[in-house]
Design a protein around this motif. Structure first.
Motif, PDB file in Angstrom:
ATOM      1  N   GLY A  48      61.850 -14.282   0.513  1.00  0.00           N
ATOM      2  CA  GLY A  48      61.981 -14.489  -0.923  1.00  0.00           C
ATOM      3  C   GLY A  48      63.334 -15.011  -1.346  1.00  0.00           C
ATOM      4  N   CYS A  49      64.297 -15.074  -0.414  1.00  0.00           N
ATOM      5  CA  CYS A  49      65.604 -15.652  -0.739  1.00  0.00           C
ATOM      6  C   CYS A  49      65.555 -17.178  -0.672  1.00  0.00           C
ATOM      7  N   MET A  50      64.902 -17.702   0.364  1.00  0.00           N
ATOM      8  CA  MET A  50      64.840 -19.151   0.562  1.00  0.00           C
ATOM      9  C   MET A  50      63.455 -19.724   0.285  1.00  0.00           C
ATOM     10  N   HIS A  51      62.509 -18.860  -0.133  1.00  0.00           N
ATOM     11  CA  HIS A  51      61.144 -19.287  -0.450  1.00  0.00           C
ATOM     12  C   HIS A  51      60.508 -20.033   0.731  1.00  0.00           C
ATOM     13  N   ALA A  52      60.359 -19.302   1.825  1.00  0.00           N
ATOM     14  CA  ALA A  52      59.779 -19.865   3.035  1.00  0.00           C
ATOM     15  C   ALA A  52      59.101 -18.744   3.812  1.00  0.00           C
ATOM     16  N   VAL A  53      58.286 -19.156   4.774  1.00  0.00           N
ATOM     17  CA  VAL A  53      57.654 -18.212   5.700  1.00  0.00           C
ATOM     18  C   VAL A  53      58.159 -18.535   7.101  1.00  0.00           C
ATOM     19  N   HIS A  54      58.580 -17.498   7.840  1.00  0.00           N
ATOM     20  CA  HIS A  54      59.124 -17.675   9.184  1.00  0.00           C
ATOM     21  C   HIS A  54      58.274 -16.892  10.181  1.00  0.00           C
ATOM     22  N   HIS A  55      57.999 -17.539  11.308  1.00  0.00           N
ATOM     23  CA  HIS A  55      57.340 -16.837  12.412  1.00  0.00           C
ATOM     24  C   HIS A  55      57.751 -17.505  13.707  1.00  0.00           C
ATOM     25  N   ARG A  56      58.561 -16.781  14.506  1.00  0.00           N
ATOM     26  CA  ARG A  56      59.128 -17.335  15.728  1.00  0.00           C
ATOM     27  C   ARG A  56      59.868 -18.633  15.399  1.00  0.00           C
ATOM     28  N   ALA A  57      59.475 -19.734  16.008  1.00  0.00           N
ATOM     29  CA  ALA A  57      60.183 -20.999  15.762  1.00  0.00           C
ATOM     30  C   ALA A  57      59.589 -21.764  14.590  1.00  0.00           C
ATOM     31  N   VAL A  58      58.556 -21.221  13.966  1.00  0.00           N
ATOM     32  CA  VAL A  58      57.880 -21.918  12.875  1.00  0.00           C
ATOM     33  C   VAL A  58      58.526 -21.534  11.547  1.00  0.00           C
ATOM     34  N   GLU A  59      58.897 -22.539  10.763  1.00  0.00           N
ATOM     35  CA  GLU A  59      59.382 -22.306   9.406  1.00  0.00           C
ATOM     36  C   GLU A  59      58.539 -23.134   8.446  1.00  0.00           C
ATOM     37  N   ILE A  60      57.994 -22.465   7.436  1.00  0.00           N
ATOM     38  CA  ILE A  60      57.132 -23.130   6.462  1.00  0.00           C
ATOM     39  C   ILE A  60      57.816 -23.062   5.103  1.00  0.00           C
ATOM     40  N   PRO A  61      58.495 -24.123   4.656  1.00  0.00           N
ATOM     41  CA  PRO A  61      59.169 -24.093   3.347  1.00  0.00           C
ATOM     42  C   PRO A  61      58.158 -24.191   2.209  1.00  0.00           C
ATOM     43  N   LEU A  62      58.313 -23.333   1.223  1.00  0.00           N
ATOM     44  CA  LEU A  62      57.389 -23.312   0.091  1.00  0.00           C
ATOM     45  C   LEU A  62      58.119 -23.379  -1.251  1.00  0.00           C
ATOM     46  N   ALA A  63      59.372 -23.835  -1.241  1.00  0.00           N
ATOM     47  CA  ALA A  63      60.131 -23.888  -2.490  1.00  0.00           C
ATOM     48  C   ALA A  63      59.499 -24.836  -3.495  1.00  0.00           C
ATOM     49  N   ARG A  64      58.834 -25.880  -3.016  1.00  0.00           N
ATOM     50  CA  ARG A  64      58.172 -26.822  -3.915  1.00  0.00           C
ATOM     51  C   ARG A  64      56.743 -26.405  -4.268  1.00  0.00           C
ATOM     52  N   ARG A  65      56.304 -25.281  -3.717  1.00  0.00           N
ATOM     53  CA  ARG A  65      54.933 -24.825  -3.968  1.00  0.00           C
ATOM     54  C   ARG A  65      54.957 -23.361  -4.398  1.00  0.00           C
ATOM     55  N   PRO A  66      55.441 -23.105  -5.620  1.00  0.00           N
ATOM     56  CA  PRO A  66      55.652 -21.719  -6.063  1.00  0.00           C
ATOM     57  C   PRO A  66      54.386 -20.881  -6.121  1.00  0.00           C
ATOM     58  N   VAL A  67      53.244 -21.488  -6.422  1.00  0.00           N
ATOM     59  CA  VAL A  67      52.005 -20.710  -6.488  1.00  0.00           C
ATOM     60  C   VAL A  67      51.649 -20.189  -5.093  1.00  0.00           C
ATOM     61  N   LEU A  68      51.741 -21.058  -4.095  1.00  0.00           N
ATOM     62  CA  LEU A  68      51.436 -20.618  -2.728  1.00  0.00           C
ATOM     63  C   LEU A  68      52.417 -19.559  -2.260  1.00  0.00           C
ATOM     64  N   PHE A  69      53.699 -19.715  -2.626  1.00  0.00           N
ATOM     65  CA  PHE A  69      54.656 -18.698  -2.200  1.00  0.00           C
ATOM     66  C   PHE A  69      54.371 -17.362  -2.880  1.00  0.00           C
ATOM     67  N   ALA A  70      54.043 -17.390  -4.165  1.00  0.00           N
ATOM     68  CA  ALA A  70      53.724 -16.141  -4.862  1.00  0.00           C
ATOM     69  C   ALA A  70      52.530 -15.449  -4.222  1.00  0.00           C
TER      70      ALA A  70
END
Length: 406
Positions: free
Chosen positions: A229-251
């Motif tokens: 919730g600090c950088m608005h992303a999802v992390h799993h191992r080496a995978v990073e999924i940025p969601l800062a441009r997709r606020p509904v999906l992040f919520a």
């Protein structure tokens, strides 16, 4: 150069503006004006400082290109301190070209470090990191080498790399001590204190607690699925999924992660994503559409399963789920983080740094002022906003980041 100018310059270099002013306060020649301007900037009178360095630049004349460029550099640093980011960028570009062309590589490097600091303020971490990596500080004066390491530490903190930040600050401290500049040492000490302040709140099925940056770094390196919730992303191992441009999906993914290992009710998800407490069939239909999009986005890290009452997050390989929340979970946290440096910001510059409209920022500022969290002074275009730093929190982690392209 006469002895009084030399003495004043040395005093300024070691952070003694009052001593410098005592030697040049009554002089109006170009070098004295420049030194007086730098001294006033160190004392915090930015408006007077800007006037003096501009007068000095005009007084140096067309044939003294390097001296004029150094005045431009000083004005750019004053503009950065005053959060006039557009003016700062223009001045830095002009000064850097001139200084490079005339072989003043130390001051040209200083201009580049100021530009990197400007990029950090506006959340452009990738640009800042690339530019810093392109700079070789080994042959620079100790003060600039300390600035290099401070900048590296700032980037590492924003990237949540605690070990890299601590190593950079240790190097910065060594350079600051060798330079003998008390103000620079104080800046290093202040930055080091941030690493011992809560960087985030960790939310797990066992509850929530404050965590330091070191624990955040360990969590990111673990096998857990982390909703950041600090950088608005999802992390799993080496995978990073940025969601800062997709606020509904992040919520939605945050609500699912906070409910894990259980499912989240549809009404809870609709409230989190669409901000309505009275859902109807149109909201439920939209929720199904957004959940389909979320499944696609998360396919490399987790699945999303429909349940009789809502939806459930299913991390791949059965790993744990954790949520990192901002240490100050406020709707206006990025705005408060920018203001927490104690500087006075205009609403237009805040809008630029946050990547949003000036009117949106003005509404947020008025709400914060009404709540007694910030203060305004000045009128119309001269109106500025400021607050004291938030005590006890690593507020730099609340700063916005330029969102990645999806």
């Amino acid at each position: 150069m006469d002895s009084m100018i030399t003495a004043a310059a040395l005093l300024l270099a070691h952070g003694d503006p009052l001593g410098a002013l005592s030697r040049v306060a009554l002089r109006d020649d170009a070098p004295a004006l420049a030194l007086r301007g730098i001294a006033m900037a160190q004392l915090g009178d930015l408006a007077r400082a800007r006037q003096l360095v501009r007068r000095a630049a005009r007084a140096f004349g067309a044939k003294e290109a390097v001296a004029r460029a150094r005045c431009q550099l000083a004005e750019a640093e004053i503009a950065l301190a005053g959060r006039d980011l557009d003016t700062c960028a223009t001045l830095l570009a002009d000064a850097c070209r001139t200084l490079d062309a005339h072989g003043d590589h130390a001051n040209a490097a200083h201009a580049r470090y100021l530009e990197i600091r400007r990029l950090l303020l506006t959340g452009r971490l990738d640009d800042a990191e690339q530019r810093l990596a392109a700079l070789d500080s080994s042959g620079l004066p100790r003060a600039l080498r300390a600035a290099h390491e401070l900048t590296a530490a700032g980037i590492a903190v924003r990237r949540m790399r605690a070990q890299a930040a601590r190593a950079a600050l240790a190097r910065a401290d060594a350079h600051a001590r060798a330079a003998g500049i008390a103000a620079l040492g104080a800046e290093v000490e202040w930055a080091a204190r941030l690493l011992d302040a809560p960087a985030a709140r960790l939310v797990t099925p066992d509850g929530q607690r404050d965590v330091l940056l070191d624990e955040v770094e360990r969590l990111m390196a673990s096998t857990a699925l982390v909703v950041d919730g600090c950088m608005h992303a999802v992390h799993h191992r080496a995978v990073e999924i940025p969601l800062a441009r997709r606020p509904v999906l992040f919520a939605l993914v945050r609500a699912l992660a906070e409910a894990w290992p259980h499912d989240a009710p549809r009404d809870t998800l609709i409230l989190a994503a669409f901000r309505t407490r009275h859902p109807d069939e149109t909201h439920r239909a939209r929720l199904r559409v957004e959940m389909g999009r979320l499944r696609t986005v998360l396919r490399d890290a987790a699945g999303v399963r429909a349940t009789p009452r809502g939806f459930q997050l299913v991390p791949h390989d059965g790993h744990d789920v954790a949520v990192l929340a901002r240490p100050v979970d406020d709707d206006h946290a990025p705005l408060l983080a920018l203001l927490s440096d104690g500087e006075a910001w205009s609403s237009s510059t805040l809008a630029q740094a946050l990547g949003t409209s000036q009117r949106t920022v003005q509404r947020a500022l008025e709400a914060l002022a009404a709540g007694g969290k910030i203060q305004a002074f000045g009128q119309a275009r001269a109106r500025r906003w400021a607050m004291l730093p938030l005590p006890g929190f690593a507020t730099s982690l609340l700063l916005p980041s330029a969102p990645g392209v999806q």
